[in-house]
Scaffold this motif. Structure first.
Motif, PDB file in Angstrom:
ATOM      1  N   THR A 198       0.646  -1.119  -0.125  1.00  0.00           N
ATOM      2  CA  THR A 198       0.081  -0.058   0.052  1.00  0.00           C
ATOM      3  C   THR A 198       0.977   1.228   0.212  1.00  0.00           C
ATOM      4  N   LEU A 199       1.719   1.276   0.993  1.00  0.00           N
ATOM      5  CA  LEU A 199       2.675   2.733   0.949  1.00  0.00           C
ATOM      6  C   LEU A 199       3.594   2.734  -0.202  1.00  0.00           C
ATOM      7  N   TYR A 200       4.108   1.498  -0.810  1.00  0.00           N
ATOM      8  CA  TYR A 200       4.885   1.381  -1.976  1.00  0.00           C
ATOM      9  C   TYR A 200       4.207   2.142  -3.123  1.00  0.00           C
ATOM     10  N   PHE A 201       3.020   1.637  -3.235  1.00  0.00           N
ATOM     11  CA  PHE A 201       2.374   2.006  -4.596  1.00  0.00           C
ATOM     12  C   PHE A 201       1.430   3.077  -4.736  1.00  0.00           C
ATOM     13  N   PHE A 202       1.091   3.607  -3.507  1.00  0.00           N
ATOM     14  CA  PHE A 202       0.296   4.710  -3.324  1.00  0.00           C
ATOM     15  C   PHE A 202       0.766   6.028  -4.000  1.00  0.00           C
ATOM     16  N   PRO A 203       1.909   6.509  -3.897  1.00  0.00           N
ATOM     17  CA  PRO A 203       2.260   7.505  -4.488  1.00  0.00           C
ATOM     18  C   PRO A 203       2.441   7.513  -5.806  1.00  0.00           C
ATOM     19  N   LYS A 204       2.349   6.302  -6.576  1.00  0.00           N
ATOM     20  CA  LYS A 204       2.276   5.954  -8.091  1.00  0.00           C
ATOM     21  C   LYS A 204       1.013   5.841  -8.674  1.00  0.00           C
ATOM     22  N   ARG A 205       0.055   5.124  -7.820  1.00  0.00           N
ATOM     23  CA  ARG A 205      -1.353   4.869  -8.229  1.00  0.00           C
ATOM     24  C   ARG A 205      -2.153   5.181  -7.151  1.00  0.00           C
ATOM     25  N   PRO A 206      -2.350   6.501  -6.670  1.00  0.00           N
ATOM     26  CA  PRO A 206      -2.989   6.464  -5.562  1.00  0.00           C
ATOM     27  C   PRO A 206      -4.525   5.958  -5.465  1.00  0.00           C
ATOM     28  N   ILE A 207      -5.139   6.216  -6.556  1.00  0.00           N
ATOM     29  CA  ILE A 207      -6.810   5.877  -6.492  1.00  0.00           C
ATOM     30  C   ILE A 207      -6.928   4.299  -6.430  1.00  0.00           C
ATOM     31  N   ILE A 208      -6.271   3.440  -7.222  1.00  0.00           N
ATOM     32  CA  ILE A 208      -6.462   2.116  -7.226  1.00  0.00           C
ATOM     33  C   ILE A 208      -5.586   1.543  -6.204  1.00  0.00           C
ATOM     34  N   THR A 209      -4.751   2.085  -5.822  1.00  0.00           N
ATOM     35  CA  THR A 209      -3.758   1.470  -4.476  1.00  0.00           C
ATOM     36  C   THR A 209      -4.748   1.668  -3.202  1.00  0.00           C
ATOM     37  N   THR A 210      -5.492   2.859  -3.138  1.00  0.00           N
ATOM     38  CA  THR A 210      -6.518   3.094  -2.187  1.00  0.00           C
ATOM     39  C   THR A 210      -7.608   2.105  -2.160  1.00  0.00           C
ATOM     40  N   PHE A 211      -8.064   1.968  -3.309  1.00  0.00           N
ATOM     41  CA  PHE A 211      -9.113   0.835  -3.700  1.00  0.00           C
ATOM     42  C   PHE A 211      -8.909  -0.474  -3.119  1.00  0.00           C
ATOM     43  N   LEU A 212      -7.805  -1.018  -3.677  1.00  0.00           N
ATOM     44  CA  LEU A 212      -7.336  -2.418  -3.491  1.00  0.00           C
ATOM     45  C   LEU A 212      -7.099  -2.557  -1.770  1.00  0.00           C
ATOM     46  N   ALA A 213      -6.468  -1.462  -1.276  1.00  0.00           N
ATOM     47  CA  ALA A 213      -6.263  -1.377   0.177  1.00  0.00           C
ATOM     48  C   ALA A 213      -7.565  -1.600   0.941  1.00  0.00           C
ATOM     49  N   LEU A 214      -8.438  -0.819   0.589  1.00  0.00           N
ATOM     50  CA  LEU A 214      -9.824  -0.972   1.439  1.00  0.00           C
ATOM     51  C   LEU A 214     -10.455  -2.319   1.316  1.00  0.00           C
ATOM     52  N   VAL A 215     -10.318  -2.809   0.025  1.00  0.00           N
ATOM     53  CA  VAL A 215     -10.823  -4.255  -0.245  1.00  0.00           C
ATOM     54  C   VAL A 215      -9.998  -5.240   0.476  1.00  0.00           C
ATOM     55  N   GLY A 216      -8.701  -5.076   0.372  1.00  0.00           N
ATOM     56  CA  GLY A 216      -7.902  -6.001   1.239  1.00  0.00           C
ATOM     57  C   GLY A 216      -8.133  -5.844   2.651  1.00  0.00           C
ATOM     58  N   GLY A 217      -8.211  -4.757   3.326  1.00  0.00           N
ATOM     59  CA  GLY A 217      -8.421  -4.359   4.687  1.00  0.00           C
ATOM     60  C   GLY A 217      -9.835  -5.091   5.092  1.00  0.00           C
ATOM     61  N   TYR A 218     -10.912  -4.864   4.266  1.00  0.00           N
ATOM     62  CA  TYR A 218     -12.182  -5.401   4.584  1.00  0.00           C
ATOM     63  C   TYR A 218     -11.904  -6.992   4.544  1.00  0.00           C
ATOM     64  N   TYR A 219     -11.258  -7.737   3.813  1.00  0.00           N
ATOM     65  CA  TYR A 219     -11.187  -9.195   4.006  1.00  0.00           C
ATOM     66  C   TYR A 219     -10.066  -9.518   4.887  1.00  0.00           C
ATOM     67  N   PHE A 220      -9.162  -8.854   5.305  1.00  0.00           N
ATOM     68  CA  PHE A 220      -8.427  -8.990   6.255  1.00  0.00           C
ATOM     69  C   PHE A 220      -9.142  -9.177   7.587  1.00  0.00           C
ATOM     70  N   PHE A 221     -10.040  -8.207   7.915  1.00  0.00           N
ATOM     71  CA  PHE A 221     -10.758  -8.080   9.115  1.00  0.00           C
ATOM     72  C   PHE A 221     -12.037  -9.145   9.035  1.00  0.00           C
ATOM     73  N   ASP A 222     -12.534  -9.277   7.921  1.00  0.00           N
ATOM     74  CA  ASP A 222     -13.886 -10.186   7.817  1.00  0.00           C
ATOM     75  C   ASP A 222     -13.468 -11.619   7.706  1.00  0.00           C
ATOM     76  N   PHE A 223     -12.477 -11.845   6.871  1.00  0.00           N
ATOM     77  CA  PHE A 223     -12.245 -13.329   6.443  1.00  0.00           C
ATOM     78  C   PHE A 223     -10.924 -13.894   7.519  1.00  0.00           C
ATOM     79  N   TYR A 224      -9.829 -12.890   7.462  1.00  0.00           N
ATOM     80  CA  TYR A 224      -8.511 -13.514   7.934  1.00  0.00           C
ATOM     81  C   TYR A 224      -8.364 -13.481   9.420  1.00  0.00           C
ATOM     82  N   VAL A 225      -8.871 -12.228  10.092  1.00  0.00           N
ATOM     83  CA  VAL A 225      -8.960 -12.279  11.419  1.00  0.00           C
ATOM     84  C   VAL A 225      -9.605 -13.643  12.253  1.00  0.00           C
ATOM     85  N   PRO A 226     -10.690 -13.918  12.123  1.00  0.00           N
ATOM     86  CA  PRO A 226     -11.462 -15.262  12.384  1.00  0.00           C
ATOM     87  C   PRO A 226     -10.505 -16.282  12.156  1.00  0.00           C
ATOM     88  N   LEU A 227     -10.016 -16.389  10.975  1.00  0.00           N
ATOM     89  CA  LEU A 227      -9.362 -17.670  10.432  1.00  0.00           C
ATOM     90  C   LEU A 227      -8.130 -17.876  11.464  1.00  0.00           C
TER      91      LEU A 227
END
Length: 468
Positions: A227-256
């Motif tokens: 997220t931090l590496y690509f944000f300066p280069k592709r801020p919009i798509i990086t933010t979108f992917l980070a939000l999606v990744g963060g959601y699944y990290f919390f929703d799927f991975y934390v209970p796993l």
């Protein structure tokens, strides 16, 4: 100096009556964000100009400050909400323990003080960063011609230290260094379009190990890195992917991770069987108490307050501050466990302190828990307010000084900061006990010098011709 403006949020909290703990907590909590704004804006001291701000995310004054204080301070809002009787945004308990709320507010005030002095120490050496390439002592071509040679050297060094069993701390740091190098290489190949099959395969290996380890930190750090590496280069798509990744990290991975610990660590099942079982339950929305597991992660694992309260209740009410006893344990930590005359280990003395203060039960510690006092908690039990101030100031000062040093020695931001600093000096970004903090700092200096002189001898790094 303008840096002393960092202390305004904390000084303001001193005007709040102790009989208003909720007001005190919220004032302290928002104070963290005031410090972020002052630190990153350039108002107090000019920021490095050698690269744009959004391409400096991994430098200690940003990365170390954010990571350390999000754990020590900002994330405490979840524990605070839980103590007020909330479950996520729903009020489930009417009765509130007023003495507990007062204690939480007091600890948050200490955490704001720790953040203030940490930021002061970090920003004090910010002008020492190289202004341009002629300020580097050495240049490197590690990502191009010297990549595989560097990997081979690090692997040889790792086994050399690991085989002795005495310097596992240095060996563990080498794993982080080589891991960061592969991550950087893979990210660089994605950015430039160059093929890097080896880095891609290794990255997938890291990802698989982190995802099935039962530990949340590995996968989280990989996500943060990209997220931090690509944000300066592709801020919009990086933010979108980070939000999606963060959601699944919390929703799927934390209970796993709870499932992996319960059924693989202690239940005798293989990790593959546990993941398959969890996937079947998750896709059918059958995961038992998923929201409770997620809330427990936010309230007990993401922040420190659940254990910090034990130290603040115990010290100095039940026993006096640890003082020189803790200093002695810290100094002894640089001696390898097999050579110590007291037959103790670094973790042993730290866990003993946690047991005494009631932060962990002895039978749980004997079962192999990793719960130890954090740097913040140890700075408090050492001697109270004065040592919270002094220890965090020194911690911040050393962190940024090491960041500047590694960049100058290893030819700049990519290798010096992302690979060497985040690998060899990763302990600055976490909440290590005093024993781990002190020994890790000493061993990181040793490792950096070893890598520097080997790289220099093999011409992986070469002296900057502008300094000749």
């Amino acid at each position: 100096m303008l840096l002393f403006l960092l202390y305004i949020p904390y000084l303001f909290t001193l005007t709040i009556s102790p009989t208003s703990p909720k007001e005190l907590f919220w004032t302290c909590w928002f104070g963290h964000f005031v410090i972020y704004a002052l630190s990153f804006s350039g108002i107090l001291t000019p920021l490095p100009k050698d690269r744009p701000f959004f391409q400096q995310f991994f430098r200690p004054f940003i990365y170390t400050q954010l990571l350390y204080t999000l754990i020590t301070g900002v994330s405490s809002i979840f524990y605070f909400a839980d103590s007020l009787g909330y479950f996520f945004l729903t009020k489930v308990t009417i009765e509130v323990n007023s003495s507990e709320i007062a204690l939480i507010a007091t600890i948050e005030q200490y955490q704001l003080l720790a953040h203030t002095t940490l930021a002061h120490g970090l920003l004090l050496t910010i002008n020492a960063y190289p202004k341009n390439k002629k300020d580097f002592y050495y240049n490197n071509n590690i990502l191009d011609k010297g990549f595989y040679k560097t990997i081979l050297i690090i692997i040889i060094l790792y086994f050399s230290f690991a085989v002795t069993g005495l310097f596992s701390g240095i060996a563990n740091k080498l794993i982080l260094v080589v891991g960061n190098l592969f991550l950087l290489s893979f990210a660089n190949s994605l950015e430039t379009g160059k093929k890097s099959i080896v880095s891609g395969i290794v990255f997938l290996g890291f990802l698989g190990i982190a995802a099935t380890s039962g530990m949340k930190e590995g996968l989280a750090m990989i996500g943060i890195f990209f997220t931090l590496y690509f944000f300066p280069k592709r801020p919009i798509i990086t933010t979108f992917l980070a939000l999606v990744g963060g959601y699944y990290f919390f929703d799927f991975y934390v209970p796993l991770t709870i499932y992996i610990r319960k059924y693989a660590w202690y239940g005798g099942s293989s990790t593959f069987e546990v993941v398959a079982m969890y996937w079947a339950e998750y896709t059918k929305d059958l995961v038992i108490d998923k929201e409770k597991l997620q809330w427990a992660f936010l309230t007990d694992r993401l922040n420190l307050l659940s254990t910090s309260t034990k130290y603040f209740e115990y010290i100095p009410t039940i026993r006096d501050f640890f003082g020189w006893e803790l200093i002695d344990s810290m100094l002894m930590s640089i001696i390898p466990a097999g050579l110590r005359w007291d037959n103790m280990t670094i973790d042993g003395t730290a866990i003993a302190r946690a047991i005494e203060c009631g932060a962990v039960e002895k039978f749980i510690a004997d079962g192999g828990t990793s719960v130890k006092p954090t740097f913040f908690e140890d700075s408090y039990v050492l001697a109270g307010t004065p040592t919270v101030i002094i220890c965090h100031f020194i911690w911040g000062y050393l962190a940024n000084l090491m960041g500047v040093w590694t960049e100058k020695l290893f030819g700049g931001y990519d290798i010096g900061c992302i690979v060497i600093y985040l690998g060899a000096c990763n302990h600055f970004n976490i909440v290590a006990s005093f024993e781990n903090a002190f020994s890790s700092t000493v061993y990181s200096i040793v490792l950096i010098l070893i890598l520097f002189y080997i790289f220099k001898y093999l011409k992986i790094i070469e002296k900057n011709p502008q300094l000749s």
